[in-house]
Design a protein around this motif. Sequence first.
Motif, PDB file in Angstrom:
ATOM      1  N   LEU A 130     -40.861   3.697 -21.089  1.00 39.76           N
ATOM      2  CA  LEU A 130     -41.684   4.088 -19.949  1.00 39.76           C
ATOM      3  C   LEU A 130     -41.207   3.357 -18.708  1.00 39.76           C
ATOM      4  CD1 LEU A 130     -44.007   5.700 -18.863  1.00 39.76           C
ATOM      5  CD2 LEU A 130     -45.562   3.881 -19.543  1.00 39.76           C
ATOM      6  N   GLN A 131     -40.755   4.103 -17.717  1.00 36.68           N
ATOM      7  CA  GLN A 131     -40.287   3.528 -16.468  1.00 36.68           C
ATOM      8  C   GLN A 131     -40.849   4.347 -15.321  1.00 36.68           C
ATOM      9  OE1 GLN A 131     -36.281   1.826 -16.276  1.00 36.68           O
ATOM     10  NE2 GLN A 131     -35.818   2.803 -18.229  1.00 36.68           N
ATOM     11  N   LEU A 132     -42.077   4.017 -14.912  1.00 36.39           N
ATOM     12  CA  LEU A 132     -42.685   4.682 -13.769  1.00 36.39           C
ATOM     13  C   LEU A 132     -42.130   4.085 -12.478  1.00 36.39           C
ATOM     14  CD1 LEU A 132     -46.392   4.934 -14.965  1.00 36.39           C
ATOM     15  CD2 LEU A 132     -44.518   6.541 -15.306  1.00 36.39           C
ATOM     16  N   PRO A 133     -42.154   4.843 -11.390  1.00 37.40           N
ATOM     17  CA  PRO A 133     -41.537   4.373 -10.155  1.00 37.40           C
ATOM     18  C   PRO A 133     -42.262   3.215  -9.493  1.00 37.40           C
ATOM     19  CG  PRO A 133     -42.615   6.476  -9.813  1.00 37.40           C
ATOM     20  CD  PRO A 133     -42.636   6.233 -11.288  1.00 37.40           C
ATOM     21  N   ALA A 134     -43.438   2.832  -9.977  1.00 41.50           N
ATOM     22  CA  ALA A 134     -44.150   1.673  -9.445  1.00 41.50           C
ATOM     23  C   ALA A 134     -45.086   1.145 -10.527  1.00 41.50           C
ATOM     24  CB  ALA A 134     -44.957   2.040  -8.200  1.00 41.50           C
ATOM     25  N   VAL A 135     -45.381  -0.133 -10.482  1.00 43.09           N
ATOM     26  CA  VAL A 135     -46.324  -0.848 -11.330  1.00 43.09           C
ATOM     27  C   VAL A 135     -45.787  -1.082 -12.741  1.00 43.09           C
ATOM     28  CG1 VAL A 135     -48.669  -0.983 -12.250  1.00 43.09           C
ATOM     29  CG2 VAL A 135     -48.271   0.059 -10.011  1.00 43.09           C
ATOM     30  N   ILE A 136     -45.318  -0.041 -13.413  1.00 42.72           N
ATOM     31  CA  ILE A 136     -44.924  -0.182 -14.816  1.00 42.72           C
ATOM     32  C   ILE A 136     -43.468   0.222 -14.995  1.00 42.72           C
ATOM     33  CG2 ILE A 136     -45.385   0.531 -17.182  1.00 42.72           C
ATOM     34  CD1 ILE A 136     -48.285   1.070 -16.286  1.00 42.72           C
ATOM     35  N   ASN A 140     -37.492  -3.629  -1.833  1.00 42.61           N
ATOM     36  CA  ASN A 140     -37.074  -2.294  -2.233  1.00 42.61           C
ATOM     37  C   ASN A 140     -38.311  -1.444  -2.454  1.00 42.61           C
ATOM     38  OD1 ASN A 140     -37.993  -2.602  -5.022  1.00 42.61           O
ATOM     39  ND2 ASN A 140     -36.157  -3.828  -5.393  1.00 42.61           N
ATOM     40  N   SER A 141     -38.134  -0.152  -2.600  1.00 36.75           N
ATOM     41  CA  SER A 141     -39.286   0.753  -2.698  1.00 36.75           C
ATOM     42  C   SER A 141     -40.105   0.497  -3.957  1.00 36.75           C
ATOM     43  CB  SER A 141     -38.816   2.208  -2.652  1.00 36.75           C
ATOM     44  OG  SER A 141     -37.929   2.489  -3.719  1.00 36.75           O
ATOM     45  N   ASN A 142     -39.460   0.142  -5.061  1.00 40.75           N
ATOM     46  CA  ASN A 142     -40.172  -0.108  -6.305  1.00 40.75           C
ATOM     47  C   ASN A 142     -41.155  -1.267  -6.140  1.00 40.75           C
ATOM     48  OD1 ASN A 142     -40.871  -0.044  -9.079  1.00 40.75           O
ATOM     49  ND2 ASN A 142     -39.297  -1.556  -9.548  1.00 40.75           N
ATOM     50  N   VAL A 143     -40.678  -2.388  -5.623  1.00 37.35           N
ATOM     51  CA  VAL A 143     -41.537  -3.556  -5.435  1.00 37.35           C
ATOM     52  C   VAL A 143     -42.585  -3.276  -4.356  1.00 37.35           C
ATOM     53  CG1 VAL A 143     -41.588  -5.983  -4.747  1.00 37.35           C
ATOM     54  CG2 VAL A 143     -39.761  -5.147  -6.236  1.00 37.35           C
ATOM     55  N   ASP A 144     -42.184  -2.630  -3.261  1.00 41.23           N
ATOM     56  CA  ASP A 144     -43.122  -2.360  -2.176  1.00 41.23           C
ATOM     57  C   ASP A 144     -44.277  -1.471  -2.637  1.00 41.23           C
ATOM     58  OD1 ASP A 144     -41.605  -3.879  -0.484  1.00 41.23           O
ATOM     59  OD2 ASP A 144     -40.649  -2.196   0.542  1.00 41.23           O
ATOM     60  N   TRP A 145     -43.976  -0.393  -3.346  1.00 42.57           N
ATOM     61  CA  TRP A 145     -45.036   0.508  -3.792  1.00 42.57           C
ATOM     62  C   TRP A 145     -45.892  -0.140  -4.876  1.00 42.57           C
ATOM     63  CZ3 TRP A 145     -46.900   4.239  -1.113  1.00 42.57           C
ATOM     64  CH2 TRP A 145     -46.087   4.950  -0.223  1.00 42.57           C
ATOM     65  N   THR A 146     -45.306  -1.010  -5.676  1.00 35.67           N
ATOM     66  CA  THR A 146     -46.092  -1.739  -6.673  1.00 35.67           C
ATOM     67  C   THR A 146     -47.094  -2.659  -5.989  1.00 35.67           C
ATOM     68  OG1 THR A 146     -44.348  -1.660  -8.334  1.00 35.67           O
ATOM     69  CG2 THR A 146     -45.971  -3.417  -8.546  1.00 35.67           C
ATOM     70  N   LEU A 147     -46.650  -3.407  -4.991  1.00 37.54           N
ATOM     71  CA  LEU A 147     -47.552  -4.296  -4.268  1.00 37.54           C
ATOM     72  C   LEU A 147     -48.662  -3.506  -3.583  1.00 37.54           C
ATOM     73  CD1 LEU A 147     -44.988  -6.799  -2.688  1.00 37.54           C
ATOM     74  CD2 LEU A 147     -46.579  -7.234  -4.572  1.00 37.54           C
ATOM     75  N   THR A 194     -49.607   3.709   4.526  1.00 36.43           N
ATOM     76  CA  THR A 194     -48.831   3.264   5.693  1.00 36.43           C
ATOM     77  C   THR A 194     -48.146   1.921   5.494  1.00 36.43           C
ATOM     78  OG1 THR A 194     -50.704   2.103   6.713  1.00 36.43           O
ATOM     79  CG2 THR A 194     -50.447   4.482   7.179  1.00 36.43           C
ATOM     80  N   GLY A 195     -48.649   1.140   4.558  1.00 31.70           N
ATOM     81  CA  GLY A 195     -48.106  -0.209   4.391  1.00 31.70           C
ATOM     82  C   GLY A 195     -48.561  -1.176   5.453  1.00 31.70           C
ATOM     83  N   VAL A 214     -48.714  -6.096   2.732  1.00 27.72           N
ATOM     84  CA  VAL A 214     -49.273  -7.030   1.759  1.00 27.72           C
ATOM     85  C   VAL A 214     -48.428  -8.296   1.642  1.00 27.72           C
ATOM     86  CG1 VAL A 214     -50.452  -5.275   0.407  1.00 27.72           C
ATOM     87  CG2 VAL A 214     -48.089  -5.845  -0.131  1.00 27.72           C
ATOM     88  N   ARG A 215     -47.161  -8.213   2.022  1.00 32.61           N
ATOM     89  CA  ARG A 215     -46.307  -9.401   1.946  1.00 32.61           C
ATOM     90  C   ARG A 215     -46.702 -10.461   2.977  1.00 32.61           C
ATOM     91  NH1 ARG A 215     -41.059  -8.504  -0.693  1.00 32.61           N
ATOM     92  NH2 ARG A 215     -40.851  -6.329  -1.341  1.00 32.61           N
ATOM     93  N   THR A 216     -47.488 -10.086   3.970  1.00 29.02           N
ATOM     94  CA  THR A 216     -47.896 -11.042   4.998  1.00 29.02           C
ATOM     95  C   THR A 216     -49.203 -11.753   4.660  1.00 29.02           C
ATOM     96  OG1 THR A 216     -49.147  -9.395   6.286  1.00 29.02           O
ATOM     97  CG2 THR A 216     -46.782  -9.626   6.753  1.00 29.02           C
TER      98      THR A 216
END
Length: 562
Positions: free
Chosen positions: A293-299, A331-338, A351-352, A356-358
Amino acid sequence: MPRGSKMTLAAVTVLAGAVVLLPSAGAQPAGRTELPYASTSPLADRVLGSVVSISAPLPPEVGPRPPECDRVSYLRWRSADGPAESVDADRVLVAQPGIFEGAGAFESVARNTVVAAAERGAHVEFWALDRRSNCLEDHTGVQAALATGNLDTATDYYFHGADIDGARFGGHASGADVAWLAHVGLEQTLRDQYDILRHEFPDQAVRKEKVLCGGHSMGGFITGYFAEWDFDGNPGTTDDAGYNQCSGYFALDTVIRAGSPAPVGASLPELPDELAASLAATTGSAAAVSPVLQLPAVINPETTNLLSLTGLAARLDPDGVNELVARMPVNSNVDWTLRTLLAKDYTMFATGEPDVRTLNATNEAVLGAILDDNSQPLGFLQASVGFLTGGPVQDKHFPVPGTQETLASGAFGDAPKASPAVYRPDVLYRWLDYDEVGTAASLPDEARYTNRASEVTSIGELARNLSEPPLDFTEWYFPMRLPSDLSQTSAPQRIHRDGVARNPVLTLQGSGGISLPPSGHPGDVPIVLPGYNHIDVLTAAADQNDGRAEPVSRALAEFATR
């Protein structure tokens, strides 16, 4: 293979003043190995932990795979003053992990159970099994960082190509490297457990007397199949029957029954229609193209490793500020997971903004915000580990409205959700531990979301469990063949349909855990644990806020010593 050696440190690594024995790089040893590992747990002097590995080659038709994948492994916990050999223990509890879960997830409940049994005058062992797919993981960076005490050791290894003892992280396995897992499903998982039990308890009568079989989450359904399985294919012989390998069963926020658990996302209709459709389509397409299982975010392998690193950061420097977040890949994977885990509403998710990184938060607060039941959106990943402090909070409305009146139990848990209200450098969010909730350190907003009775897991202990055990808490490569096989009802070796009913069962369920069907066992009366969520049944602290000992481990010890 596009990955580093699983453990490539030299034979001895020093961790927190203790010695951890690790295999050096090179060929896997033959037969059985057992290697102790160090722990900073307060119970480490009373409970010894070790990783056991046994040679068990897969059938040739499975296809090419790394040599370490021809072994089966488990974590073993036993009394420091008890017998060295498992066959001399009074009882051994053997646990199957749940979905996306490794053997390390059982660290707290295992140690607490061994101690609770010792207080009853019995020497009990607890084993947590690891799935074959976890042989693909590379924990070199985490183990090395525990030795150096420096988070950079791990992040430089995983993110920046740094070498450790001559090895470099080669990326996450995919494609041909995981193709063999398409052949490793329910039958092989059950066979692995059977082979471990036969290897460690060669006498079937001793196995039957001393072993208790169970699991957490999906592990309960795997155990149900194990009870009904006929391992020699001859229904006329029963020494090999699954129910004759165990004297009883235990269920940790699950049920012991053959069949399929509710899949992750089973309650997707509770989401807005467009999001439910998107997630369902993503899950289906991921399952169709990959045996893991490799979803594009979270898992996916990158994000599940990040959870271990989040625990590592909180373990090494609880009060450090944003240490892992600042080091995470962009990257998009980490960004969408966060965004998925931490967004306060749909606007922030889409929108981001704010980024969340701030968020200005301690390492413990980042870990808490990701996994606590008052912020983690997915019920099967929730624990009750305390609450945010240091700044104002507001209701969290992603992915569903976060007030207690509107939350649906099951997929999202039943705790009201909160989110940091400000993203400013002059406001530092910290974390209140489970036993600090409701004290002078609390903020007025806290009472809207939680109370002392509903907090049961220590944030420090959770951080330790995510990073210290040599077999991990969260698995990188969840095999899709397993849930597919669990849904079948006509498995050819599922012969002993009364296998579950033949032995007693203990069922322990969190009041805020996942939705579960009845087990169908004639003697099953589930014990409901107030304040516990799905992960808490594994991670709850030994001393609870009501002044009593932790109830899961106490019940397991009583069950094992009857």
